[in-house]
Write a protein that holds these residues in place. Sequence first.
Motif, PDB file in Angstrom:
ATOM      1  N   THR A 205       0.828  -1.200   0.000  1.00 48.67           N
ATOM      2  CA  THR A 205       0.000   0.000   0.000  1.00 48.67           C
ATOM      3  C   THR A 205       0.865   1.254   0.000  1.00 48.67           C
ATOM      4  OG1 THR A 205      -1.768  -1.143   1.173  1.00 48.67           O
ATOM      5  CG2 THR A 205      -1.787   1.256   1.252  1.00 48.67           C
ATOM      6  N   ILE A 206       0.488   2.221  -0.835  1.00 48.84           N
ATOM      7  CA  ILE A 206       1.198   3.502  -0.905  1.00 48.84           C
ATOM      8  C   ILE A 206       0.504   4.465   0.048  1.00 48.84           C
ATOM      9  CG2 ILE A 206       2.025   5.339  -2.409  1.00 48.84           C
ATOM     10  CD1 ILE A 206       3.089   2.580  -3.103  1.00 48.84           C
ATOM     11  N   ARG A 207       1.066   4.631   1.242  1.00 49.85           N
ATOM     12  CA  ARG A 207       0.454   5.516   2.232  1.00 49.85           C
ATOM     13  C   ARG A 207       1.126   6.886   2.280  1.00 49.85           C
ATOM     14  NH1 ARG A 207       0.712   0.728   5.556  1.00 49.85           N
ATOM     15  NH2 ARG A 207      -1.327  -0.238   5.761  1.00 49.85           N
ATOM     16  N   ARG A 208       2.268   7.015   1.642  1.00 41.25           N
ATOM     17  CA  ARG A 208       3.027   8.255   1.723  1.00 41.25           C
ATOM     18  C   ARG A 208       2.802   9.116   0.484  1.00 41.25           C
ATOM     19  NH1 ARG A 208       6.799   7.373   5.749  1.00 41.25           N
ATOM     20  NH2 ARG A 208       7.157   5.193   6.304  1.00 41.25           N
ATOM     21  N   ALA A 209       3.187  10.381   0.597  1.00 44.21           N
ATOM     22  CA  ALA A 209       3.069  11.284  -0.547  1.00 44.21           C
ATOM     23  C   ALA A 209       4.041  10.895  -1.655  1.00 44.21           C
ATOM     24  CB  ALA A 209       3.317  12.728  -0.116  1.00 44.21           C
ATOM     25  N   GLU A 210       5.158  10.251  -1.283  1.00 43.25           N
ATOM     26  CA  GLU A 210       6.138   9.786  -2.257  1.00 43.25           C
ATOM     27  C   GLU A 210       6.580   8.378  -1.877  1.00 43.25           C
ATOM     28  OE1 GLU A 210       9.377  12.480  -2.589  1.00 43.25           O
ATOM     29  OE2 GLU A 210       8.146  14.180  -3.234  1.00 43.25           O
ATOM     30  N   PHE A 211       6.667   7.504  -2.875  1.00 41.01           N
ATOM     31  CA  PHE A 211       7.091   6.119  -2.644  1.00 41.01           C
ATOM     32  C   PHE A 211       8.136   5.780  -3.699  1.00 41.01           C
ATOM     33  CE2 PHE A 211       6.961   1.543  -3.062  1.00 41.01           C
ATOM     34  CZ  PHE A 211       6.811   1.090  -1.759  1.00 41.01           C
ATOM     35  N   LYS A 236       4.431   9.468  -6.938  1.00 43.83           N
ATOM     36  CA  LYS A 236       4.276  10.720  -6.205  1.00 43.83           C
ATOM     37  C   LYS A 236       2.899  11.314  -6.449  1.00 43.83           C
ATOM     38  CE  LYS A 236       6.586  15.228  -5.706  1.00 43.83           C
ATOM     39  NZ  LYS A 236       7.729  16.052  -6.171  1.00 43.83           N
ATOM     40  N   TRP A 237       2.279  11.796  -5.364  1.00 45.31           N
ATOM     41  CA  TRP A 237       1.002  12.491  -5.485  1.00 45.31           C
ATOM     42  C   TRP A 237       1.258  13.916  -5.964  1.00 45.31           C
ATOM     43  CZ3 TRP A 237      -3.602  10.310  -5.477  1.00 45.31           C
ATOM     44  CH2 TRP A 237      -3.766   9.072  -4.845  1.00 45.31           C
ATOM     45  N   GLN A 238       0.619  14.289  -7.074  1.00 42.64           N
ATOM     46  CA  GLN A 238       0.700  15.642  -7.608  1.00 42.64           C
ATOM     47  C   GLN A 238      -0.699  16.093  -8.007  1.00 42.64           C
ATOM     48  OE1 GLN A 238       3.574  15.482 -10.850  1.00 42.64           O
ATOM     49  NE2 GLN A 238       5.249  15.977  -9.473  1.00 42.64           N
ATOM     50  N   GLU A 239      -1.180  17.145  -7.359  1.00 39.02           N
ATOM     51  CA  GLU A 239      -2.507  17.691  -7.652  1.00 39.02           C
ATOM     52  C   GLU A 239      -3.575  16.600  -7.599  1.00 39.02           C
ATOM     53  OE1 GLU A 239      -2.287  19.717 -11.352  1.00 39.02           O
ATOM     54  OE2 GLU A 239      -0.920  21.266 -10.617  1.00 39.02           O
ATOM     55  N   SER A 240      -3.555  15.837  -6.507  1.00 42.15           N
ATOM     56  CA  SER A 240      -4.546  14.790  -6.233  1.00 42.15           C
ATOM     57  C   SER A 240      -4.489  13.633  -7.218  1.00 42.15           C
ATOM     58  CB  SER A 240      -5.973  15.374  -6.218  1.00 42.15           C
ATOM     59  OG  SER A 240      -6.091  16.359  -5.212  1.00 42.15           O
ATOM     60  N   ARG A 241      -3.392  13.491  -7.948  1.00 47.80           N
ATOM     61  CA  ARG A 241      -3.229  12.364  -8.857  1.00 47.80           C
ATOM     62  C   ARG A 241      -1.907  11.674  -8.557  1.00 47.80           C
ATOM     63  NH1 ARG A 241      -4.974  12.917 -14.982  1.00 47.80           N
ATOM     64  NH2 ARG A 241      -5.116  10.687 -14.548  1.00 47.80           N
ATOM     65  N   ASN A 366       8.746  10.011 -20.118  1.00 51.83           N
ATOM     66  CA  ASN A 366       9.593  11.199 -20.040  1.00 51.83           C
ATOM     67  C   ASN A 366       8.798  12.258 -19.292  1.00 51.83           C
ATOM     68  OD1 ASN A 366      12.043  10.547 -21.720  1.00 51.83           O
ATOM     69  ND2 ASN A 366      10.451  10.140 -23.234  1.00 51.83           N
ATOM     70  N   GLY A 367       9.131  12.478 -18.051  1.00 46.84           N
ATOM     71  CA  GLY A 367       8.345  13.380 -17.230  1.00 46.84           C
ATOM     72  C   GLY A 367       7.274  12.629 -16.463  1.00 46.84           C
ATOM     73  N   PRO A 368       6.505  13.326 -15.616  1.00 51.38           N
ATOM     74  CA  PRO A 368       5.475  12.682 -14.797  1.00 51.38           C
ATOM     75  C   PRO A 368       4.396  12.033 -15.664  1.00 51.38           C
ATOM     76  CG  PRO A 368       5.964  14.891 -13.986  1.00 51.38           C
ATOM     77  CD  PRO A 368       6.639  14.770 -15.317  1.00 51.38           C
ATOM     78  N   ALA A 369       4.062  10.783 -15.342  1.00 54.00           N
ATOM     79  CA  ALA A 369       3.018  10.050 -16.059  1.00 54.00           C
ATOM     80  C   ALA A 369       1.891   9.734 -15.082  1.00 54.00           C
ATOM     81  CB  ALA A 369       3.584   8.763 -16.651  1.00 54.00           C
ATOM     82  N   PRO A 370       0.698  10.330 -15.246  1.00 53.42           N
ATOM     83  CA  PRO A 370      -0.423  10.041 -14.344  1.00 53.42           C
ATOM     84  C   PRO A 370      -0.807   8.564 -14.413  1.00 53.42           C
ATOM     85  CG  PRO A 370      -0.857  11.994 -15.676  1.00 53.42           C
ATOM     86  CD  PRO A 370       0.352  11.337 -16.260  1.00 53.42           C
ATOM     87  N   LEU A 371      -1.140   7.991 -13.258  1.00 53.62           N
ATOM     88  CA  LEU A 371      -1.508   6.585 -13.171  1.00 53.62           C
ATOM     89  C   LEU A 371      -2.992   6.442 -12.875  1.00 53.62           C
ATOM     90  CD1 LEU A 371       1.502   5.273 -11.035  1.00 53.62           C
ATOM     91  CD2 LEU A 371       1.142   4.919 -13.484  1.00 53.62           C
ATOM     92  N   VAL A 372      -3.589   5.397 -13.437  1.00 54.66           N
ATOM     93  CA  VAL A 372      -4.981   5.066 -13.158  1.00 54.66           C
ATOM     94  C   VAL A 372      -5.050   3.602 -12.751  1.00 54.66           C
ATOM     95  CG1 VAL A 372      -5.892   6.807 -14.748  1.00 54.66           C
ATOM     96  CG2 VAL A 372      -5.451   4.490 -15.576  1.00 54.66           C
ATOM     97  N   ASP A 373      -6.207   3.210 -12.246  1.00 55.72           N
ATOM     98  CA  ASP A 373      -6.395   1.840 -11.786  1.00 55.72           C
ATOM     99  C   ASP A 373      -6.125   0.842 -12.912  1.00 55.72           C
ATOM    100  OD1 ASP A 373      -7.370  -0.080  -9.746  1.00 55.72           O
ATOM    101  OD2 ASP A 373      -8.949  -0.431 -11.225  1.00 55.72           O
ATOM    102  N   GLY A 374      -5.298  -0.159 -12.630  1.00 56.69           N
ATOM    103  CA  GLY A 374      -4.999  -1.193 -13.608  1.00 56.69           C
ATOM    104  C   GLY A 374      -3.757  -0.947 -14.431  1.00 56.69           C
ATOM    105  N   ASP A 375      -3.104   0.206 -14.256  1.00 57.40           N
ATOM    106  CA  ASP A 375      -1.871   0.469 -15.000  1.00 57.40           C
ATOM    107  C   ASP A 375      -0.768  -0.504 -14.589  1.00 57.40           C
ATOM    108  OD1 ASP A 375      -2.497   2.452 -16.792  1.00 57.40           O
ATOM    109  OD2 ASP A 375      -2.000   4.103 -15.446  1.00 57.40           O
ATOM    110  N   MET A 376       0.189  -0.706 -15.512  1.00 56.24           N
ATOM    111  CA  MET A 376       1.367  -1.518 -15.230  1.00 56.24           C
ATOM    112  C   MET A 376       2.597  -0.787 -15.734  1.00 56.24           C
ATOM    113  SD  MET A 376       0.247  -5.386 -16.303  1.00 56.24           S
ATOM    114  CE  MET A 376      -1.135  -6.230 -15.543  1.00 56.24           C
ATOM    115  N   PHE A 377       3.726  -0.991 -15.053  1.00 56.05           N
ATOM    116  CA  PHE A 377       4.975  -0.433 -15.547  1.00 56.05           C
ATOM    117  C   PHE A 377       6.110  -1.423 -15.312  1.00 56.05           C
ATOM    118  CE2 PHE A 377       4.543   1.170 -11.197  1.00 56.05           C
ATOM    119  CZ  PHE A 377       5.805   0.993 -10.648  1.00 56.05           C
ATOM    120  N   ARG A 378       7.168  -1.252 -16.112  1.00 57.22           N
ATOM    121  CA  ARG A 378       8.332  -2.130 -16.021  1.00 57.22           C
ATOM    122  C   ARG A 378       9.569  -1.324 -15.681  1.00 57.22           C
ATOM    123  NH1 ARG A 378       8.885  -6.518 -20.789  1.00 57.22           N
ATOM    124  NH2 ARG A 378      10.931  -6.613 -19.766  1.00 57.22           N
TER     125      ARG A 378
END
Length: 392
Positions: A205-211, A236-241, A366-378
């Motif tokens: 679980t991501i409970r912090r503002a930055e993980f 990282k949380w940025q503008e509620s995202r 390249n730069g911040p990428a907003p995440l949504v439910d179900g996203d995956m990254f490598r």
Amino acid sequence: MDDASWERLQDQLDRFERECAMSFPRPLADFLPPKDDPIYQPLLIELVRTDLELRWRRKKGVQVEHYLSEFPELLESGEMTSLLEDEFQWRVRFDREPSLEEYDKRFPKLSEVLRKRLASRVPVPEGSESGIRLVASRERLESDSSSADDTLVAEEPIAPSLSSGSWLKPSDSSDGTKLFRPRKRHPQPRIVLFDENGLPGEHITIRRAEFRIGREHGDLLIPHDLLVSGRHVVLKWQESRLTLIDEGSRNGTFLRLRPGFPWPLPPGCRLLCGSQLFQMSENTDQGRDPVDARLTKISDQSSMERHFPLDLEQPISIGRDSSTDISVRADDFLSPRHSLIRYDRQRKTFTIEDLMSLNGTFMKINGPAPLVDGDMFRIGEQLVGVLFPGVK
């Protein structure tokens, strides 16, 4: 429990989750303060709950007695019934449903209360993945638990407990009473680490503002993967995202593209299809069609291998099948028809669409990428999923 104690408890649970993701099982005593510390008992209960669930999920389940030998104080905690309910739930889910008579013999003083609790339980849904258990609420941890378990036997009706699972399908009452639904709660997303068998593994679980995630520094360490940089990526949380930000890693962070949609291919972007790494390049003037657009297959992070020209009129397919335009038959991680590149004249840009491939198409961020439910990254050889509980 004051705010400082609450934060300490949450910090220890965070640390336990991170270390379990790297090596399991972990000694619970390593995460506990001295016994006279006010967070000792509530933290012990939550550590036992989490450890119990993880063991059953890994097909190495234990009974509650496993913890009593090291922590006999659990018998006087007032939480024995709840822990036994948890054990019962995970045995039903991952093994087979035990008989109530078994629990009568193991804990005769709790027999009556436990039978009432289990009779009202709702089984954990077969398809659910609750992941590492979290503290249900601060109020529950602060409730009075000074009485011994044998004083719990009572004639008055017993309300279904949190661990009975009755909260999984909440609804309004038949007498017209509306169910209270919390609002304005900050979502607590989870990351899911995929195991070597390709299936979802540990949940954190991501409970912090930055993980942060890295090989040497961060909240989650991956020391065994040399393709992961010391400081690799931060959520990282940025503008509620919640956003994904690469921290200057050597090999980059790749975000999976949602299948079935065309995604723009900016010049210089890198793609990961199966185990193939490609780079997009073109010469463009603003407002005009690109010239000399091509996709370059890269054998490693520095050397170029082969160029594939892109056509403004004809789509270019990538896959393992010999009929595709860019065919890599030796790559077992490529689907027969993996992805498709075509030119969008309205937006004057090339796009790529994943064709519902098994392993997905990934683009380097390249730069911040907003995440949504179900996203995956490598990152390196690691596949990480992102879940937002409650998001449909």
